[in-house]
Design a protein around this motif. Structure first.
Motif, PDB file in Angstrom:
ATOM      1  N   UNK A 200       0.834  -1.198   0.000  1.00  0.00           N
ATOM      2  CA  UNK A 200       0.000   0.000   0.000  1.00  0.00           C
ATOM      3  C   UNK A 200       0.873   1.252   0.000  1.00  0.00           C
ATOM      4  N   UNK A 201       0.505   2.257  -0.795  1.00  0.00           N
ATOM      5  CA  UNK A 201       1.244   3.524  -0.827  1.00  0.00           C
ATOM      6  C   UNK A 201       1.286   4.172   0.556  1.00  0.00           C
ATOM      7  N   UNK A 202       0.139   4.142   1.251  1.00  0.00           N
ATOM      8  CA  UNK A 202       0.054   4.794   2.560  1.00  0.00           C
ATOM      9  C   UNK A 202       0.935   4.100   3.593  1.00  0.00           C
ATOM     10  N   UNK A 203       1.297   2.843   3.340  1.00  0.00           N
ATOM     11  CA  UNK A 203       2.112   2.069   4.277  1.00  0.00           C
ATOM     12  C   UNK A 203       3.587   2.075   3.879  1.00  0.00           C
ATOM     13  N   UNK A 204       3.864   2.001   2.572  1.00  0.00           N
ATOM     14  CA  UNK A 204       5.244   1.860   2.131  1.00  0.00           C
ATOM     15  C   UNK A 204       5.850   3.065   1.461  1.00  0.00           C
ATOM     16  N   UNK A 205       5.011   4.056   1.049  1.00  0.00           N
ATOM     17  CA  UNK A 205       5.541   5.220   0.336  1.00  0.00           C
ATOM     18  C   UNK A 205       5.506   6.462   1.210  1.00  0.00           C
ATOM     19  N   UNK A 206       4.321   6.848   1.649  1.00  0.00           N
ATOM     20  CA  UNK A 206       4.191   8.053   2.476  1.00  0.00           C
ATOM     21  C   UNK A 206       2.950   7.956   3.347  1.00  0.00           C
ATOM     22  N   UNK A 207       3.091   8.395   4.593  1.00  0.00           N
ATOM     23  CA  UNK A 207       1.942   8.390   5.502  1.00  0.00           C
ATOM     24  C   UNK A 207       1.208   9.718   5.451  1.00  0.00           C
ATOM     25  N   UNK A 208       1.729  10.676   4.688  1.00  0.00           N
ATOM     26  CA  UNK A 208       1.082  11.987   4.573  1.00  0.00           C
ATOM     27  C   UNK A 208      -0.042  11.870   3.549  1.00  0.00           C
ATOM     28  N   UNK A 209      -1.260  11.667   4.047  1.00  0.00           N
ATOM     29  CA  UNK A 209      -2.406  11.414   3.180  1.00  0.00           C
ATOM     30  C   UNK A 209      -2.900  12.700   2.531  1.00  0.00           C
ATOM     31  N   UNK A 210      -2.963  12.692   1.190  1.00  0.00           N
ATOM     32  CA  UNK A 210      -3.498  13.819   0.441  1.00  0.00           C
ATOM     33  C   UNK A 210      -4.915  13.489  -0.013  1.00  0.00           C
ATOM     34  N   UNK A 211      -5.821  14.473  -0.045  1.00  0.00           N
ATOM     35  CA  UNK A 211      -7.178  14.210  -0.525  1.00  0.00           C
ATOM     36  C   UNK A 211      -7.151  13.687  -1.961  1.00  0.00           C
ATOM     37  N   UNK A 212      -7.993  12.709  -2.259  1.00  0.00           N
ATOM     38  CA  UNK A 212      -8.079  12.136  -3.603  1.00  0.00           C
ATOM     39  C   UNK A 212      -9.491  12.362  -4.124  1.00  0.00           C
ATOM     40  N   UNK A 213      -9.617  12.863  -5.352  1.00  0.00           N
ATOM     41  CA  UNK A 213     -10.930  13.181  -5.906  1.00  0.00           C
ATOM     42  C   UNK A 213     -11.202  12.406  -7.188  1.00  0.00           C
TER      43      UNK A 213
END
Length: 307
Positions: A200-213
């Motif tokens: 998962x990107x949120x687990x392995x790339x970055x924990x800084x979550x950006x809004x997705x539309x």
């Protein structure tokens, strides 16, 4: 306490708006200017990252080391990922100061706390069942330098856990903090493999979550089928946000779908633009379907033409 509430996908009605993020607070970034080594740290139990500096130049740390540092939960141990040369999306106030480098005794205590966390899992579940609460335990963590235990859980609704906290305090004899987290945060902590086969990107790339539309999916010519553009958490794929800036910039030098132009004595309408392959498909009034390299297109005033 911090409560984050999120909704699930409405598969039957294809309610795509429910996949979007309306509750992520994006911190304003600053152009940081600093003359000291800035280190990127990670909290292993929650996969959150933070930036820190050393109190003085005498402290030497490297990637892989563990340090004691203040966090939003209290003083704790973090893993050093390395030196952050170009930090993005953080403010000066986000930078903390490392307290000390972890000693052998600290690392031994860390192992003891990890075992203690494993032992706490069934106790928490037993108490939740006793109080008949709708809660899913995601992660347990005992702070390194404080008498405090964190329990991260998810639930479809708001939970009154006051009696549960009293029970947990009587068992663990320390401060107890329960934190209800959303589906994206749960995926960030637990990890897993996405549809691409990678973590998962949120687990392995970055924990800084950006809004997705949904607009991001449209601009990338992706299918708007919720099953294809949503992740395991039930929200829009994080990678849509990571890749959107590139697509947005690439499209500035390309004609849009629907644009009409004249070529080889025939009027054509652009039917598909692929920024990744730099190829443009267009359909002529004479029935011809052509695929042209995007480099051949140029603007002449307000009109697009082909070399």
């Amino acid at each position: 306490m911090s409560d984050i509430f999120e909704t699930d996908i409405d598969d039957e009605n294809e309610n795509l708006s429910s996949l979007e993020d309306n509750d992520i607070d994006v911190a304003a970034s600053e152009n940081l200017v600093f003359d000291y080594p800035l280190y990127h740290l990670k909290l292993d139990y929650s996969c959150e990252t933070l930036y820190a500096k050393t109190p003085d130049s005498k402290m030497q740390i490297a990637a892989g080391d563990f340090v004691i540092v203040p966090t939003r939960y209290g003083k704790d141990m973090a893993r050093v990922l390395g030196v952050a040369k170009k930090p993005i999306g953080i403010k000066q106030s986000d930078i903390v100061t490392i307290d000390r480098k972890a000693s052998e005794a600290d690392l031994k205590r860390r192992d003891e706390l990890i075992q203690k966390e494993k032992d706490a899992f069934p106790i928490f579940k037993e108490k939740v069942a006793y109080h008949k609460l709708d809660m899913k335990l995601v992660e347990t963590h005992f702070l390194f330098d404080e008498q405090k235990a964190l329990f991260f859980f998810s639930s479809d609704s708001r939970v009154d856990f006051r009696e549960l906290v009293k029970d947990l305090v009587s068992v663990f004899k320390m401060r107890i903090e329960l934190r209800q987290i959303g589906v994206r945060d749960e995926s960030r902590i637990t990890g897993g493999l996405g549809v691409c086969g990678r973590p998962f990107c949120c687990h392995g790339v970055s924990d800084k979550l950006r809004p997705v539309s949904i607009k991001m999916a449209k601009d990338q010519n992706l299918s708007l089928n919720s099953m294809k553009i949503s992740g395991q958490c039930g929200r829009l794929l994080c990678c849509l946000s990571y890749e959107y800036d590139w697509y947005n910039e690439a499209r500035k030098s390309l004609p849009n779908e629907g644009v009409r132009l004249s070529y080889d004595g025939t009027d054509f309408r652009i039917t598909e633009v692929n920024p990744l392959t730099s190829m443009v498909k267009m359909l002529g009034d004479d029935g011809r379907l052509l695929e042209v390299n995007a480099k051949r297109f140029y603007r002449d005033g307000n009109r697009w033409k082909i070399n």
